[in-house]
Design an enzyme around this catalytic site. Sequence first.
Site, PDB file in Angstrom:
ATOM      1  N   LYS A 283      20.581  98.025  -8.975  1.00 53.19           N
ATOM      2  CA  LYS A 283      21.822  97.831  -8.221  1.00 53.19           C
ATOM      3  C   LYS A 283      22.977  97.673  -9.196  1.00 53.19           C
ATOM      4  O   LYS A 283      23.521  96.598  -9.428  1.00 53.19           O
ATOM      5  CB  LYS A 283      21.706  96.610  -7.308  1.00 53.19           C
ATOM      6  CG  LYS A 283      22.596  96.736  -6.068  1.00 53.19           C
ATOM      7  CD  LYS A 283      22.161  97.908  -5.202  1.00 53.19           C
ATOM      8  CE  LYS A 283      23.153  98.170  -4.079  1.00 53.19           C
ATOM      9  NZ  LYS A 283      22.846  99.367  -3.320  1.00 53.19           N
TER      10      LYS A 283
ATOM     11  N   SER B  27      22.377 103.567   0.337  1.00 52.18           N
ATOM     12  CA  SER B  27      22.413 102.147   0.648  1.00 52.18           C
ATOM     13  C   SER B  27      22.559 101.956   2.154  1.00 52.18           C
ATOM     14  O   SER B  27      21.681 102.369   2.906  1.00 52.18           O
ATOM     15  CB  SER B  27      23.535 101.463  -0.134  1.00 52.18           C
ATOM     16  OG  SER B  27      23.220 100.105  -0.373  1.00 52.18           O
TER      17      SER B  27
END
Length: 586
Positions: free
Chosen positions: A189, A385
Site C-alpha cells: 500500500k 482498491s
Amino acid sequence: MKFLGNVLATIIGIFVFFMLFFFGIILIGTIFGGESEGVTVKNNSVIELNLEDIRNDYAGKYKDPWMTIFSENKKVGLSDIINAIEEAKTDTDIKGISILNNASSLGMAQSKALRDALESFKKSGKFVMAYANSYSQKEYYLNSVASPIYINPVGEMDFKGLSSEIMFFKNFQEKSGLKMEVIRHGKYKSAVEPFLENKMSDANREQTTALLNSVWNSITADISKSRNISVAKLNEIANGLLARTPEMAKSQKLIDIIAYEDVYHNAIRKALKVTNDEDYNKVSVVDYAQKVATTSQTFDSKDEIAIIYAQGEIMGGEGDVNVIGEGSMRRSLQEARKNKNVKAIVLRIDSPGGSALTSDLIWREVELTKKVKPVVVSMGNYAASGGYYIACNANTIFAEENTITGSIGVFGILPNFTPLATKIGIYTEQVKTHENSANYSPFVPIDENFKAVTLEGVEHIYKTFVTHVAEGRKMTFAQVDAIAQGRVWTGSEALKIGLVDKIGGLDDAIAKAASLAKTKSYSTQNYPEYEKNFDDLLANLPFAKSKADFIKEEIGEENYRIMQEIKKLQARKGVQAIMPFEINMH
C-alpha cells in the site's frame, strides 16, 4: 424610510425580472434552437478525430433538465465516440477518419478501446489517416493504427519506454514538524510510503516495475501488429531513442511520410477523389457522435441492458460524472433491478478507489442486484482498491490488458502538527471525562490506544474486503490475501491470478451480459441520472466558475492540478481503499 424601502423593492424586482428573463431566453433557445441545429453529414465526408474535450466514458445525464442545460460536461463521452465509429463503418456518407494533431486526456485502457474501434473501422474498407506536428508516446500509440502516418518535417517523436517518479517526505516531516500519522494494512500500500521512508521499498519497486513492463508490453504488442515491426525491434528503438527525429522515425518505419499539413490534406482529397483546389467535406467526431446518439432507433424487443457508469474517486453523497457517490450508484442499481425491461446490468468502472464505507455500500447493492439479474463488470483505465471492491462480486469481470486493478488494501492518514506547534511555541492540553472520550487532535501527539483502535478498524475493513473478494471470485481467504496486500496489477496479470475473468472491452461485457440474460435483441440504457439542486446549477454558471478559471490561468494547468489533488486529500474522510498512485502516460 418607506421611500427607501420602495426603491429597494423596485431594484430587487427589476433584478429578479431580468434574471428570470435571462434564464427563460436560454431555456427556450436551448429547447428550440437545439432541435433545429441538427448535424448534417454530407456525402463523401471524413470524420475528424479530435478528442481534446473527451475525458470520461460517460458524459452524464440529469433528472432536472436545468442541470443538463447548464452543465459544463460535454454532451458525449468516449462510449458515444466508439458507438459513432461503429456506426460510421456502414454509413455510406463517411469515407474515412482523419486523426489530425489529436491531443487527448484519455487513459491507456480508453486509448486501447478507441484504437480497437479504429482498427475495426479500417477493416470495413475505409481509411484511417494520421498527421501530427509531434507525437507523444500515448498519441503515437493511438495514431499507429492509421495508414499512412504523417509527421511535420520539424516535428518530434517521443518513443522511449515508461517510467515512474515518486517523491518522499520523511525528512521533510521531521524538519518541518508537519507529520502524517499512517495506519495501514498491506505491504504494497505505497500510497502512504512517501510519509514513512526516504526511498522506495523493495515491494513497491517490484510492483511498479511489473506494472510498467506489463503496460509497455501491451502497447508494443499493438504497435508491432499495426506497423509490422517486431517487439524486440521496438524495444531497441525505445532504448536507443532511435526515433527522436522525423527522419529517424521514418527510417525505423514508425512514420510513413514526412510532410507539411497541406500535403496531408491533399492526400485526403486524393482518397476522396476531390481536386486540390476544392474543400473536402468533414465532420467532427463529437458532432457525428451526437448525431448518432440522438437518432432514434427501433428495436424488435423491449429487452434492455443497463450500463451503469462508475467513474472517478469513490466518495459519499450523490456523485457526478467525475465522482462515484453512493446516492446515484445505489439508486441506479435499484432502478435497473426493478425495471422489468432490463434483463442484465453492465457496471463500467473507471476508478482508483476511495472511501471504504461507500465502496461497501455499493458492493452490497451489487450483491442484491446479482440475486435478481446478471451483473457483468467492464473495467476501464482503473478498477483498483475501492474500484475493485465494487467489482469483485459480479458474475463476470472483463478488463483491458492495460487496465490497472487490484490494490486490495486499506489505509488511514492522520495529519499531526504537534512538532511544528511546539517549535513555534504552541502547546495543547486536553481535559476529558473518560480514557477515550477525546477525539483525535492534530495538535496532540497520537495516543497509542487511539492508534491501536484505529488499526483495528483498518484491519476489520481489510478482512471484510478480502472476504468479499474471496466469496465473489470463489477463492479462499488465504489465496486472496497472497495477491492482495495493496499490490496493483494490470488486466493481463489480473487474469492470470484470477482477479478478472476475461480480457475485453465494454462491447464484450455487454455481449456477455446479454448472453447471461438469454436475450439476442436488446437496446442499451445508460445510468446514472444525477440528482442535482439549484445550488449545483449555480455552481456551473460562467460567473461562478470564473474563480477556478482565474486560478488556473495564474498558476498554470499543472499547478492547478496539484492544488486539486491537495483538495481531494483534504476531502477524504474515514478509512480509504484507494490506489497508491496515478498513472499518466505522455
